[in-house]
Design a protein around this motif. Structure first.
Motif, PDB file in Angstrom:
ATOM      1  N   ILE A   1       0.842  -1.205   0.000  1.00  0.00           N
ATOM      2  CA  ILE A   1       0.000   0.000   0.000  1.00  0.00           C
ATOM      3  C   ILE A   1       0.876   1.254   0.000  1.00  0.00           C
ATOM      4  O   ILE A   1       0.560   2.244  -0.671  1.00  0.00           O
ATOM      5  CB  ILE A   1      -1.009  -0.015   1.174  1.00  0.00           C
ATOM      6  N   PHE A   2       1.990   1.216   0.715  1.00  0.00           N
ATOM      7  CA  PHE A   2       2.881   2.384   0.701  1.00  0.00           C
ATOM      8  C   PHE A   2       3.412   2.623  -0.715  1.00  0.00           C
ATOM      9  O   PHE A   2       3.452   3.755  -1.195  1.00  0.00           O
ATOM     10  CB  PHE A   2       4.045   2.203   1.686  1.00  0.00           C
ATOM     11  N   ALA A   3       3.816   1.549  -1.370  1.00  0.00           N
ATOM     12  CA  ALA A   3       4.381   1.682  -2.722  1.00  0.00           C
ATOM     13  C   ALA A   3       3.318   2.187  -3.697  1.00  0.00           C
ATOM     14  O   ALA A   3       3.584   3.053  -4.536  1.00  0.00           O
ATOM     15  CB  ALA A   3       4.936   0.339  -3.185  1.00  0.00           C
ATOM     16  N   HIS A   4       2.106   1.661  -3.558  1.00  0.00           N
ATOM     17  CA  HIS A   4       1.058   2.062  -4.502  1.00  0.00           C
ATOM     18  C   HIS A   4       0.643   3.512  -4.275  1.00  0.00           C
ATOM     19  O   HIS A   4       0.406   4.252  -5.236  1.00  0.00           O
ATOM     20  CB  HIS A   4      -0.142   1.128  -4.378  1.00  0.00           C
ATOM     21  N   ALA A   5       0.575   3.900  -3.019  1.00  0.00           N
ATOM     22  CA  ALA A   5       0.217   5.290  -2.722  1.00  0.00           C
ATOM     23  C   ALA A   5       1.275   6.239  -3.304  1.00  0.00           C
ATOM     24  O   ALA A   5       0.942   7.301  -3.839  1.00  0.00           O
ATOM     25  CB  ALA A   5       0.102   5.496  -1.214  1.00  0.00           C
ATOM     26  N   GLU A   6       2.514   5.814  -3.200  1.00  0.00           N
ATOM     27  CA  GLU A   6       3.591   6.644  -3.751  1.00  0.00           C
ATOM     28  C   GLU A   6       3.491   6.699  -5.279  1.00  0.00           C
ATOM     29  O   GLU A   6       3.609   7.766  -5.873  1.00  0.00           O
ATOM     30  CB  GLU A   6       4.927   6.049  -3.324  1.00  0.00           C
ATOM     31  N   ALA A   7       3.249   5.546  -5.885  1.00  0.00           N
ATOM     32  CA  ALA A   7       3.163   5.495  -7.352  1.00  0.00           C
ATOM     33  C   ALA A   7       2.022   6.373  -7.868  1.00  0.00           C
ATOM     34  O   ALA A   7       2.161   7.040  -8.893  1.00  0.00           O
ATOM     35  CB  ALA A   7       2.955   4.050  -7.805  1.00  0.00           C
ATOM     36  N   ARG A   8       0.922   6.375  -7.145  1.00  0.00           N
ATOM     37  CA  ARG A   8      -0.249   7.178  -7.558  1.00  0.00           C
ATOM     38  C   ARG A   8      -0.207   8.590  -6.983  1.00  0.00           C
ATOM     39  O   ARG A   8      -1.090   9.394  -7.240  1.00  0.00           O
ATOM     40  CB  ARG A   8      -1.550   6.494  -7.115  1.00  0.00           C
ATOM     41  N   ASP A   9       0.802   8.836  -6.177  1.00  0.00           N
ATOM     42  CA  ASP A   9       0.972  10.146  -5.542  1.00  0.00           C
ATOM     43  C   ASP A   9      -0.282  10.589  -4.784  1.00  0.00           C
ATOM     44  O   ASP A   9      -0.813  11.675  -5.009  1.00  0.00           O
ATOM     45  CB  ASP A   9       1.368  11.194  -6.601  1.00  0.00           C
ATOM     46  N   VAL A  10      -0.754   9.697  -3.907  1.00  0.00           N
ATOM     47  CA  VAL A  10      -1.910  10.062  -3.064  1.00  0.00           C
ATOM     48  C   VAL A  10      -1.472  10.153  -1.611  1.00  0.00           C
ATOM     49  O   VAL A  10      -0.476   9.548  -1.207  1.00  0.00           O
ATOM     50  CB  VAL A  10      -3.067   9.040  -3.194  1.00  0.00           C
ATOM     51  N   ARG A  11      -2.244  10.910  -0.854  1.00  0.00           N
ATOM     52  CA  ARG A  11      -1.922  11.096   0.567  1.00  0.00           C
ATOM     53  C   ARG A  11      -2.518   9.964   1.401  1.00  0.00           C
ATOM     54  O   ARG A  11      -3.605   9.471   1.093  1.00  0.00           O
ATOM     55  CB  ARG A  11      -2.484  12.441   1.050  1.00  0.00           C
ATOM     56  N   LEU A  12      -1.796   9.601   2.460  1.00  0.00           N
ATOM     57  CA  LEU A  12      -2.252   8.522   3.343  1.00  0.00           C
ATOM     58  C   LEU A  12      -2.477   9.024   4.762  1.00  0.00           C
ATOM     59  O   LEU A  12      -1.713   9.850   5.270  1.00  0.00           O
ATOM     60  CB  LEU A  12      -1.194   7.415   3.430  1.00  0.00           C
ATOM     61  N   PHE A  13      -3.519   8.514   5.368  1.00  0.00           N
ATOM     62  CA  PHE A  13      -3.691   8.609   6.814  1.00  0.00           C
ATOM     63  C   PHE A  13      -3.345   7.219   7.337  1.00  0.00           C
ATOM     64  O   PHE A  13      -4.063   6.253   7.070  1.00  0.00           O
ATOM     65  CB  PHE A  13      -5.133   9.003   7.135  1.00  0.00           C
ATOM     66  N   ILE A  14      -2.227   7.111   8.047  1.00  0.00           N
ATOM     67  CA  ILE A  14      -1.806   5.822   8.585  1.00  0.00           C
ATOM     68  C   ILE A  14      -2.463   5.653   9.952  1.00  0.00           C
ATOM     69  O   ILE A  14      -2.031   6.220  10.957  1.00  0.00           O
ATOM     70  CB  ILE A  14      -0.264   5.737   8.653  1.00  0.00           C
ATOM     71  N   ASP A  15      -3.556   4.869   9.946  1.00  0.00           N
ATOM     72  CA  ASP A  15      -4.396   4.700  11.142  1.00  0.00           C
ATOM     73  C   ASP A  15      -3.838   3.542  11.968  1.00  0.00           C
ATOM     74  O   ASP A  15      -4.414   2.464  12.034  1.00  0.00           O
ATOM     75  CB  ASP A  15      -5.840   4.436  10.689  1.00  0.00           C
ATOM     76  N   VAL A  16      -2.672   3.781  12.577  1.00  0.00           N
ATOM     77  CA  VAL A  16      -1.921   2.719  13.251  1.00  0.00           C
ATOM     78  C   VAL A  16      -2.167   2.713  14.762  1.00  0.00           C
ATOM     79  O   VAL A  16      -1.899   1.738  15.433  1.00  0.00           O
ATOM     80  CB  VAL A  16      -0.412   2.872  12.913  1.00  0.00           C
ATOM     81  N   LYS A  17      -2.707   3.791  15.278  1.00  0.00           N
ATOM     82  CA  LYS A  17      -3.058   3.904  16.717  1.00  0.00           C
ATOM     83  C   LYS A  17      -1.913   3.422  17.609  1.00  0.00           C
ATOM     84  O   LYS A  17      -2.056   2.485  18.398  1.00  0.00           O
ATOM     85  CB  LYS A  17      -4.337   3.134  17.033  1.00  0.00           C
ATOM     86  N   LEU A  18      -0.773   4.092  17.508  1.00  0.00           N
ATOM     87  CA  LEU A  18       0.391   3.685  18.302  1.00  0.00           C
ATOM     88  C   LEU A  18       0.117   3.845  19.798  1.00  0.00           C
ATOM     89  O   LEU A  18      -0.490   4.829  20.227  1.00  0.00           O
ATOM     90  CB  LEU A  18       1.606   4.527  17.904  1.00  0.00           C
ATOM     91  N   HIS A  19       0.568   2.874  20.574  1.00  0.00           N
ATOM     92  CA  HIS A  19       0.379   2.887  22.032  1.00  0.00           C
ATOM     93  C   HIS A  19       1.416   1.956  22.641  1.00  0.00           C
ATOM     94  O   HIS A  19       1.243   0.734  22.649  1.00  0.00           O
ATOM     95  CB  HIS A  19      -1.044   2.414  22.373  1.00  0.00           C
ATOM     96  N   ASP A  20       2.512   2.526  23.131  1.00  0.00           N
ATOM     97  CA  ASP A  20       3.588   1.718  23.717  1.00  0.00           C
ATOM     98  C   ASP A  20       4.459   2.673  24.533  1.00  0.00           C
ATOM     99  O   ASP A  20       4.091   3.843  24.712  1.00  0.00           O
ATOM    100  CB  ASP A  20       4.381   1.020  22.592  1.00  0.00           C
ATOM    101  N   ILE A  21       5.604   2.202  24.987  1.00  0.00           N
ATOM    102  CA  ILE A  21       6.472   3.117  25.738  1.00  0.00           C
ATOM    103  C   ILE A  21       6.998   4.179  24.773  1.00  0.00           C
ATOM    104  O   ILE A  21       7.063   3.951  23.548  1.00  0.00           O
ATOM    105  CB  ILE A  21       7.632   2.369  26.448  1.00  0.00           C
ATOM    106  N   PRO A  22       7.346   5.365  25.287  1.00  0.00           N
ATOM    107  CA  PRO A  22       7.708   6.471  24.392  1.00  0.00           C
ATOM    108  C   PRO A  22       8.791   6.128  23.370  1.00  0.00           C
ATOM    109  O   PRO A  22       8.672   6.465  22.190  1.00  0.00           O
ATOM    110  CB  PRO A  22       8.185   7.562  25.369  1.00  0.00           C
ATOM    111  N   ARG A  23       9.846   5.412  23.793  1.00  0.00           N
ATOM    112  CA  ARG A  23      10.923   5.132  22.844  1.00  0.00           C
ATOM    113  C   ARG A  23      10.430   4.284  21.673  1.00  0.00           C
ATOM    114  O   ARG A  23      10.749   4.533  20.507  1.00  0.00           O
ATOM    115  CB  ARG A  23      12.087   4.403  23.545  1.00  0.00           C
ATOM    116  N   THR A  24       9.616   3.284  21.993  1.00  0.00           N
ATOM    117  CA  THR A  24       9.121   2.387  20.946  1.00  0.00           C
ATOM    118  C   THR A  24       8.183   3.126  19.994  1.00  0.00           C
ATOM    119  O   THR A  24       8.236   2.930  18.781  1.00  0.00           O
ATOM    120  CB  THR A  24       8.399   1.182  21.605  1.00  0.00           C
TER     121      THR A  24
END
Ligand code: C5P
Length: 237
Positions: free
Chosen positions: A44-67
């Protein structure tokens, strides 16, 4: 002007790529969620780049600050315009996310993605908060978490259209509101409980409007997307 985000909640890379191919010429952002991030992230990252579209990466990070900081550095890329974190990770974690995004973006010579905070998941009810021992009314907890996110440098919070006015009143117009649960007039609500139309989302002051199934299941996705974009423009007029 509110921006439309299309949720790519699709099981395979091929289907997600096809959806981008159908819509890439419109002015939308594509949301890649955990299903795609666990299933086919590089495609999906490669295809978004190829089509030059913007992404919202809905990854909901939640861990210790360094990670979280390290993960954020891996996500910052030219097409990533939004990345999110869980506000329940706390101030230091959100700070780490924002700092890492800024640092990596500077290294790459690009604008850093906007960092949004998920406050309380809308799937959670009062009894879930009570069970966790998080005292107080769930709406109040969500607003409090949004305030912590703002102080930690996040650009906005994810909330229901019905909460946008309170969010803006408490934290100002520059603190952005990203709202799922949007259904065009007469569309099926599916499992969303507190829905709003694109028009009412714009009227409430939403900065980003997330739409998934009403577009994904439409017989003509391009026409469905254009109709929502038109409604957004009309609502502003
Ligand atoms: O198909 P639908 O328009 O309901 O999709 C909404 C999208 O927004 C889904 O990807 C869903 O996971 C996401 N979302 C949500 N409610 C939240 C946060 C995210 O519906 N509170």
């Amino acid at each position: 002007m509110a921006q439309l985000i299309v949720a790519l909640d699709l099981p395979t890379a091929e289907e997600a790529e096809r959806c981008i191919d159908e819509l890439y010429e419109t002015d939308v952002i594509f949301k890649i969620g955990l299903e795609g991030l666990c299933g086919y992230p590089e495609r999906i990252f490669a295809h978004a780049e190829a089509r030059d579209v913007r992404l919202f990466i809905d990854v909901k990070l939640h861990d210790i600050p360094r990670t979280v900081g390290a993960a954020m550095e891996r996500l910052v890329r030219p097409n990533a315009s939004i990345v999110n974190v869980h506000a329940l990770g706390g101030s230091r974690m959100m700070h780490a996310a924002v700092d890492a995004a800024a640092h990596r973006a500077e290294q790459l010579g690009i604008t850093r993605p906007e960092i949004f905070a998920v406050t309380m998941l809308t799937s959670m009810e009062q009894r879930d908060a009570d069970e966790l021992g998080i005292g107080g009314d769930i709406g109040g907890i969500a607003m409090r978490l949004a305030g912590i996110a703002r102080s930690a440098g996040c650009d906005g919070a994810i909330c229901s259209v019905h909460e946008v006015a309170a969010l803006k009143a408490a934290y100002g117009g520059n603190f952005l509101a990203l709202t799922p649960g949007i259904r065009p007039e007469n569309a099926e609500s599916h499992d969303q409980r507190r829905i709003a139309t694109p028009r009412s989302a714009v009227a409430a002051g939403s900065d980003y409007i997330v739409v998934g199934r009403p577009i994904l299941t439409a017989p003509d996705r391009l026409a469905a997307t254009r109709a929502i974009l038109d409604e957004i423009v009309e609502a502003r007029a």
